[in-house]
Design an enzyme around this catalytic site. Structure first.
Site, PDB file in Angstrom:
ATOM      1  CB  SER A 124      -1.304  -1.134  -1.192  1.00 24.76           C
ATOM      2  OG  SER A 124      -0.122  -1.432  -0.499  1.00 24.76           O
ATOM      3  CE1 TYR A 149       1.301  -0.111  -6.419  1.00 22.20           C
ATOM      4  CE2 TYR A 149       2.202  -0.082  -4.192  1.00 22.20           C
ATOM      5  CZ  TYR A 149       1.319  -0.604  -5.124  1.00 22.20           C
ATOM      6  OH  TYR A 149       0.461  -1.609  -4.759  1.00 22.20           O
ATOM      7  CE  LYS A 153      -2.387  -0.024  -5.844  1.00 21.01           C
ATOM      8  NZ  LYS A 153      -3.284  -0.647  -6.815  1.00 21.01           N
TER       9      LYS A 153
HETATM   10  P1  NAD Z   1       0.371  -8.184 -11.147  1.00 25.32           P
HETATM   11  O1  NAD Z   1       1.322  -7.263 -11.806  1.00 25.32           O
HETATM   12  O2  NAD Z   1       0.742  -9.624 -11.056  1.00 25.32           O
HETATM   13  O3  NAD Z   1      -1.070  -8.087 -11.826  1.00 25.32           O
HETATM   14  C1  NAD Z   1      -1.545  -6.900 -12.386  1.00 25.32           C
HETATM   15  C2  NAD Z   1      -2.138  -7.251 -13.745  1.00 25.32           C
HETATM   16  O4  NAD Z   1      -2.652  -6.049 -14.316  1.00 25.32           O
HETATM   17  C3  NAD Z   1      -1.113  -7.823 -14.722  1.00 25.32           C
HETATM   18  O5  NAD Z   1      -1.625  -8.992 -15.318  1.00 25.32           O
HETATM   19  C4  NAD Z   1      -0.937  -6.719 -15.754  1.00 25.32           C
HETATM   20  O6  NAD Z   1      -0.651  -7.228 -17.040  1.00 25.32           O
HETATM   21  C5  NAD Z   1      -2.275  -6.006 -15.681  1.00 25.32           C
HETATM   22  N1  NAD Z   1      -2.238  -4.595 -16.071  1.00 25.32           N
HETATM   23  C6  NAD Z   1      -1.388  -3.629 -15.645  1.00 25.32           C
HETATM   24  N2  NAD Z   1      -1.699  -2.462 -16.217  1.00 25.32           N
HETATM   25  C7  NAD Z   1      -2.766  -2.686 -17.024  1.00 25.32           C
HETATM   26  C8  NAD Z   1      -3.545  -1.873 -17.873  1.00 25.32           C
HETATM   27  N3  NAD Z   1      -3.283  -0.576 -18.050  1.00 25.32           N
HETATM   28  N4  NAD Z   1      -4.584  -2.440 -18.538  1.00 25.32           N
HETATM   29  C9  NAD Z   1      -4.868  -3.755 -18.398  1.00 25.32           C
HETATM   30  N5  NAD Z   1      -4.153  -4.569 -17.611  1.00 25.32           N
HETATM   31  C10 NAD Z   1      -3.117  -4.038 -16.933  1.00 25.32           C
HETATM   32  O7  NAD Z   1       0.093  -7.589  -9.680  1.00 25.32           O
HETATM   33  P2  NAD Z   1      -0.630  -8.260  -8.435  1.00 25.32           P
HETATM   34  O8  NAD Z   1       0.417  -8.574  -7.424  1.00 25.32           O
HETATM   35  O9  NAD Z   1      -1.551  -9.312  -8.866  1.00 25.32           O
HETATM   36  O10 NAD Z   1      -1.422  -6.990  -7.891  1.00 25.32           O
HETATM   37  C11 NAD Z   1      -2.748  -6.719  -8.285  1.00 25.32           C
HETATM   38  C12 NAD Z   1      -3.191  -5.398  -7.695  1.00 25.32           C
HETATM   39  O11 NAD Z   1      -3.047  -5.451  -6.283  1.00 25.32           O
HETATM   40  C13 NAD Z   1      -2.366  -4.204  -8.150  1.00 25.32           C
HETATM   41  O12 NAD Z   1      -3.231  -3.094  -8.315  1.00 25.32           O
HETATM   42  C14 NAD Z   1      -1.420  -3.965  -7.005  1.00 25.32           C
HETATM   43  O13 NAD Z   1      -1.013  -2.615  -6.917  1.00 25.32           O
HETATM   44  C15 NAD Z   1      -2.280  -4.356  -5.829  1.00 25.32           C
HETATM   45  N6  NAD Z   1      -1.489  -4.761  -4.666  1.00 25.32           N
HETATM   46  C16 NAD Z   1      -0.579  -5.783  -4.813  1.00 25.32           C
HETATM   47  C17 NAD Z   1       0.193  -6.151  -3.721  1.00 25.32           C
HETATM   48  C18 NAD Z   1       1.221  -7.240  -3.874  1.00 25.32           C
HETATM   49  O14 NAD Z   1       2.090  -7.353  -3.021  1.00 25.32           O
HETATM   50  N7  NAD Z   1       1.191  -8.086  -4.873  1.00 25.32           N
HETATM   51  C19 NAD Z   1       0.042  -5.509  -2.483  1.00 25.32           C
HETATM   52  C20 NAD Z   1      -0.922  -4.493  -2.369  1.00 25.32           C
HETATM   53  C21 NAD Z   1      -1.686  -4.134  -3.478  1.00 25.32           C
HETATM   54  C1  UD1 Z   2       6.687  -3.672  -0.467  1.00 31.27           C
HETATM   55  C2  UD1 Z   2       6.399  -2.249  -0.847  1.00 31.27           C
HETATM   56  C3  UD1 Z   2       4.936  -1.951  -0.606  1.00 31.27           C
HETATM   57  C4  UD1 Z   2       4.060  -2.933  -1.370  1.00 31.27           C
HETATM   58  C5  UD1 Z   2       4.451  -4.354  -0.950  1.00 31.27           C
HETATM   59  C6  UD1 Z   2       3.704  -5.365  -1.761  1.00 31.27           C
HETATM   60  C7  UD1 Z   2       8.526  -1.073  -0.441  1.00 31.27           C
HETATM   61  C8  UD1 Z   2       9.223  -0.078   0.396  1.00 31.27           C
HETATM   62  N1  UD1 Z   2       7.267  -1.362  -0.093  1.00 31.27           N
HETATM   63  O1  UD1 Z   2       6.367  -3.819   0.890  1.00 31.27           O
HETATM   64  O2  UD1 Z   2       4.632  -0.652  -1.034  1.00 31.27           O
HETATM   65  O3  UD1 Z   2       2.693  -2.721  -1.098  1.00 31.27           O
HETATM   66  O4  UD1 Z   2       5.854  -4.544  -1.195  1.00 31.27           O
HETATM   67  O5  UD1 Z   2       3.946  -6.645  -1.280  1.00 31.27           O
HETATM   68  O6  UD1 Z   2       9.055  -1.573  -1.414  1.00 31.27           O
HETATM   69  N2  UD1 Z   2      13.367  -7.855   2.491  1.00 31.27           N
HETATM   70  C9  UD1 Z   2      14.663  -8.289   2.678  1.00 31.27           C
HETATM   71  N3  UD1 Z   2      15.362  -8.722   1.591  1.00 31.27           N
HETATM   72  C10 UD1 Z   2      14.835  -8.751   0.332  1.00 31.27           C
HETATM   73  C11 UD1 Z   2      13.499  -8.306   0.148  1.00 31.27           C
HETATM   74  C12 UD1 Z   2      12.794  -7.849   1.249  1.00 31.27           C
HETATM   75  O7  UD1 Z   2      15.176  -8.285   3.805  1.00 31.27           O
HETATM   76  O8  UD1 Z   2      15.541  -9.139  -0.613  1.00 31.27           O
HETATM   77  C13 UD1 Z   2      12.595  -7.392   3.651  1.00 31.27           C
HETATM   78  C14 UD1 Z   2      12.172  -5.945   3.546  1.00 31.27           C
HETATM   79  O9  UD1 Z   2      13.121  -5.117   4.136  1.00 31.27           O
HETATM   80  C15 UD1 Z   2      10.852  -5.972   4.332  1.00 31.27           C
HETATM   81  C16 UD1 Z   2      10.331  -7.394   4.186  1.00 31.27           C
HETATM   82  O10 UD1 Z   2      11.435  -8.166   3.726  1.00 31.27           O
HETATM   83  O11 UD1 Z   2      11.128  -5.744   5.674  1.00 31.27           O
HETATM   84  C17 UD1 Z   2       9.200  -7.491   3.178  1.00 31.27           C
HETATM   85  O12 UD1 Z   2       9.631  -6.859   1.995  1.00 31.27           O
HETATM   86  P1  UD1 Z   2       8.736  -6.811   0.674  1.00 31.27           P
HETATM   87  O13 UD1 Z   2       8.321  -8.182   0.317  1.00 31.27           O
HETATM   88  O14 UD1 Z   2       9.482  -6.015  -0.331  1.00 31.27           O
HETATM   89  O15 UD1 Z   2       7.424  -6.047   1.153  1.00 31.27           O
HETATM   90  P2  UD1 Z   2       7.266  -4.609   1.870  1.00 31.27           P
HETATM   91  O16 UD1 Z   2       8.555  -3.909   1.983  1.00 31.27           O
HETATM   92  O17 UD1 Z   2       6.478  -4.807   3.099  1.00 31.27           O
END
Ligand code: NAD
Ligand code: UD1
Length: 338
Positions: A124, A149, A153
């Protein structure tokens, strides 16, 4: 070629499984449905027109993983499985370290035992922490993160670095996602957070669909053009496609690789809200509230390495992201429970 996708029924995983199958890969999913539902699997089938192999398996379950690698010929792994809520991680850090870090160690050990040494890992942008200035470049020093969290990572990235240093037969792609939003064009799969969303786009969509009353914008006194925070939002379909390139990289080369997956452009919270209103024609009432603890003013990627080395760059803009997020939300007002 057969790809094991951990967390394959989650938000990013489900879009990636479809992209993989469309690209001709066989997909094996391991997910424990901790944050996803069986209906996602049905929709993946429906959209890909193919059946992924599914194992209801926790990545910490060594015997369960061993069974998968024994029964399936796996060529490479995409490792999405993990817990991802920043706030929650501050209240239950041990569960985060256990699930994310210990789970990854078990996965890597089982892979090694079966001679599978190719992995794409979901990292991330959060690993860049508060000390680095955007545009964020892969070579910057990482680690000054403020929550468990983010630390999971960073720790997993370090484990992968050490693993490669110990055995250069591995091929490891660490992908640092910026802010994934949007949904599949069909409106059949998308992001479905439990309870009140923490992230911006799901919150906006739920206000627009009438499930939540009003968006609170967390602060408008940041040092940015309109005072609201700037982020690098990336369409989940672009992200999914990036995984195909990364898998190809693991199949073609050994090595330790790190790539930002972002667009390279930042949008402010107000710009996102206004784009959503413009594209969808929906009303999104909002108010300006106090800053959210831990938020940074401006976070966006330098996306040039992924373009140069993977031949990947984002194609969708903010308006596509908003339109597709809305299609998913409006057709599934109750998410996967509808
Ligand atoms: P998500 O929660 O929708 O998907 C994660 C999946 O992993 C889920 O289906 C959950 O059931 C499964 N899971 C969790 N723990 C498990 C375990 N111990 N064994 C087997 N399955 C398990 O999340 P996502 O948004 O699709 O994110 C996927 C990956 O990307 C994550 O590692 C997350 O940290 C990373 N990531 C997500 C974002 C984001 O904003 N969505 C941003 C940066 C990184
Ligand atoms: C957040 C996580 C980051 C993670 C990412 C995944 C925090 C501090 N960081 O990032 O670790 O990897 O999600 O997508 O939680 N905002 C509002 N109102 C809301 C929600 C969000 O104003 O109700 C603003 C936040 O202040 C931010 C922007 O929208 O500036 C994006 O927020 P968000 O979607 O939560 O993502 P990040 O904060 O960038």
């Amino acid at each position: 070629m057969s790809i094991l996708v951990t967390g394959g029924t989650g938000y990013i995983g489900s879009h990636t499984c479809i992209a993989l199958m469309e690209a001709g890969y066989d997909v094996v999913i391991a997910d424990n449905y901790y944050n996803s539902k069986p209906v996602v699997l049905e929709r993946i089938r429906e959209l890909a027109g193919k059946e992924p192999v599914f194992y209801n398996c926790d990545i910490r379950d060594r015997a369960g993983l061993d069974k998968i690698f024994t029964e399936q010929k796996i060529d490479s792994v995409i490792h999405f499985a993990g817990l991802k809520a920043v706030g929650e991680s501050c209240h239950m850090p041990l569960q985060y370290f256990d699930n994310n870090v210990s789970g990854t160690v078990v996965l890597l050990e089982v892979m090694a035992a079966h001679g599978v040494r190719r992995i794409v890992f979901s990292s991330s942008a959060t690993v860049y922490g508060s000390e680095n200035e955007s545009p964020l470049v892969e070579d910057m020093h990482i680690g000054s993160v403020s929550n468990p969290y983010g630390r999971t990572k960073v720790m997993i990235e370090e484990i992968l670095n050490d693993l490669y240093a110990s055995d250069d037969r591995w091929s490891i792609c660490k992908l640092r996602y910026f802010n994934p939003i949007g949904a599949h064009k069909s409106g059949r799969i998308g992001e479905d957070p439990n309870g009140i969303p923490n992230n911006l786009m799901p919150y906006i969509s739920r206000v627009a669909v009438g499930k939540l009353e009003q968006l609170t914008i967390f602060g408008n006194d940041y040092d940015t053009p309109d005072g609201t925070c700037v982020r690098d939002y990336i369409h989940v379909l672009d992200l999914a496609r990036g995984h195909i390139n990364a898998v190809q990289k693991t199949l073609a080369d050994t090595g330790l690789f790190t790539y930002n997956l972002g667009t390279g452009h930042g949008y402010s919270v107000l710009e996102v809200v206004n784009a959503f209103i413009k594209v969808t024609g929906q009303n999104v009432p909002y108010r300006i509230g106090p800053r959210r603890e831990g938020d940074l003013a401006c976070v966006y990627s330098d996306a040039s390495r992924a373009k140069a080395e993977l031949g990947w760059e984002a194609q969708y803009g903010i308006e596509d992201m908003c339109a597709d997020a809305w299609r998913w939300q409006s057709r599934n007002p109750d998410g996967y429970d509808g």
